[in-house]
Enzyme design. Sequence first.
Site, PDB file in Angstrom:
ATOM      1  N   LEU A  16       0.863  -1.173   0.000  1.00 23.57           N
ATOM      2  CA  LEU A  16       0.000   0.000   0.000  1.00 23.57           C
ATOM      3  C   LEU A  16       0.903   1.228   0.000  1.00 23.57           C
ATOM      4  O   LEU A  16       1.979   1.213   0.607  1.00 23.57           O
ATOM      5  CB  LEU A  16      -0.904   0.032   1.239  1.00 23.57           C
ATOM      6  CG  LEU A  16      -1.934  -1.088   1.400  1.00 23.57           C
ATOM      7  CD1 LEU A  16      -2.709  -0.906   2.701  1.00 23.57           C
ATOM      8  CD2 LEU A  16      -2.894  -1.137   0.214  1.00 23.57           C
ATOM      9  N   ASP A  17       0.467   2.290  -0.662  1.00 28.05           N
ATOM     10  CA  ASP A  17       1.236   3.525  -0.625  1.00 28.05           C
ATOM     11  C   ASP A  17       1.371   4.011   0.820  1.00 28.05           C
ATOM     12  O   ASP A  17       0.542   3.692   1.684  1.00 28.05           O
ATOM     13  CB  ASP A  17       0.542   4.612  -1.448  1.00 28.05           C
ATOM     14  CG  ASP A  17       0.458   4.258  -2.923  1.00 28.05           C
ATOM     15  OD1 ASP A  17       1.293   3.461  -3.379  1.00 28.05           O
ATOM     16  OD2 ASP A  17      -0.447   4.779  -3.599  1.00 28.05           O
ATOM     17  N   LYS A  18       2.380   4.818   1.055  1.00 29.35           N
ATOM     18  CA  LYS A  18       2.638   5.346   2.401  1.00 29.35           C
ATOM     19  C   LYS A  18       1.388   5.956   3.019  1.00 29.35           C
ATOM     20  O   LYS A  18       1.058   5.690   4.183  1.00 29.35           O
ATOM     21  CB  LYS A  18       3.748   6.398   2.335  1.00 29.35           C
ATOM     22  CG  LYS A  18       3.997   7.124   3.643  1.00 29.35           C
ATOM     23  CD  LYS A  18       5.047   8.211   3.494  1.00 29.35           C
ATOM     24  CE  LYS A  18       5.227   8.992   4.785  1.00 29.35           C
ATOM     25  NZ  LYS A  18       6.236  10.083   4.636  1.00 29.35           N
ATOM     26  N   THR A  27      -1.790   5.547   2.159  1.00 29.00           N
ATOM     27  CA  THR A  27      -3.012   4.741   2.073  1.00 29.00           C
ATOM     28  C   THR A  27      -3.083   3.847   3.296  1.00 29.00           C
ATOM     29  O   THR A  27      -2.096   3.226   3.679  1.00 29.00           O
ATOM     30  CB  THR A  27      -3.006   3.872   0.801  1.00 29.00           C
ATOM     31  OG1 THR A  27      -2.986   4.721  -0.353  1.00 29.00           O
ATOM     32  CG2 THR A  27      -4.232   2.985   0.739  1.00 29.00           C
ATOM     33  N   ARG A  55      -5.463   5.614  -7.777  1.00 26.00           N
ATOM     34  CA  ARG A  55      -5.200   7.052  -7.859  1.00 26.00           C
ATOM     35  C   ARG A  55      -5.113   7.507  -9.315  1.00 26.00           C
ATOM     36  O   ARG A  55      -5.667   8.541  -9.690  1.00 26.00           O
ATOM     37  CB  ARG A  55      -3.917   7.383  -7.098  1.00 26.00           C
ATOM     38  CG  ARG A  55      -3.986   7.025  -5.613  1.00 26.00           C
ATOM     39  CD  ARG A  55      -2.610   7.000  -4.962  1.00 26.00           C
ATOM     40  NE  ARG A  55      -1.973   8.305  -4.997  1.00 26.00           N
ATOM     41  CZ  ARG A  55      -0.709   8.513  -4.620  1.00 26.00           C
ATOM     42  NH1 ARG A  55       0.044   7.494  -4.222  1.00 26.00           N
ATOM     43  NH2 ARG A  55      -0.197   9.733  -4.661  1.00 26.00           N
TER      44      ARG A  55
END
Length: 302
Positions: free
Chosen positions: A113-115, A117, A218
């Site tokens: 997961l992105d930082k 998210t 995104r």
Amino acid sequence: MVPEFSRSHLQQLIEAGAVRLRAATVSKPAHRVRAGEAGEIELRPTLQSQAFQPEAIPLSLVYEDEHLLVIDKPAGLVVHPAPGNWSGTLLNGLLAHDPQARTLPRAGIVHRLDKDTSGLMVVARTRVAMDRLVQMIAAREVSRQYLALAHRPWQGPPQRRVDAPIGRDPRNRLRMAVVDLQRHSGKTAATVFQRLDEAAAGCGLLCTLETGRTHQIRVHAAHIGHPLAGDALYGGAPAGGLARQGLHAVRLAFAHPVTGVPLAFHTPAPADLRAAWLAWGLRYNESEWLTSQTAAAAFTGT
């Protein structure tokens, strides 16, 4: 003389005073060395070589057995060490939580997961589980759903499937973008967006991944004119007090990689996303969304 180190790391050693010529410290990488000069370098470990160390980072465990973990990752936690974040990552926390994680590639991390998210991630604890989970993700046998807060009232039908390849943005290498595969490198990508509610400022969405490309939701949301709230990289702006992109991995479902038992997990959105959601005047009801017929259809990809 030390090709195992990168040029940038050697430059850092020079600037740190770790290089001497004729017993005098050299401070500039451009210093010319003359034939016959004797020197020495004090070799120091790179930040990357020190990254894979256990750190006592609290982990919110949703599920744990001998083969895997399911974690509720908070926003702000980086998943894997990388330039700018060589410590304090989920990987460091996994190494501290489970010593056997050191025997696995990436400490058992099979997806990210992105930082900024939040939400659910599955992590392997054994090699057999890791290999199987990687195969399952590639075969699209792991279902992942996200709640998203996006700008502008929803456009189009209540459910919309976006099938658009994603690659590195040719105009900005720090971003991803929808690309033409005949002209640029990239991979196929598909996301199902389900409208949950909308207001003048924006809309609440349930997003189902069919593929798992970098920044996929995104990029696809911005591509169809609904950049995520707080996602400055893809055209979003701060909203409702939200200091990060409005994205939360709310549900994760798959067959256990070893036993085959069906598993499904749900974690409520954190307070910051719920507050921003309500600040826009959107109705918030996770239990209804995740059990409704429309959500079930999106979740199964039908």
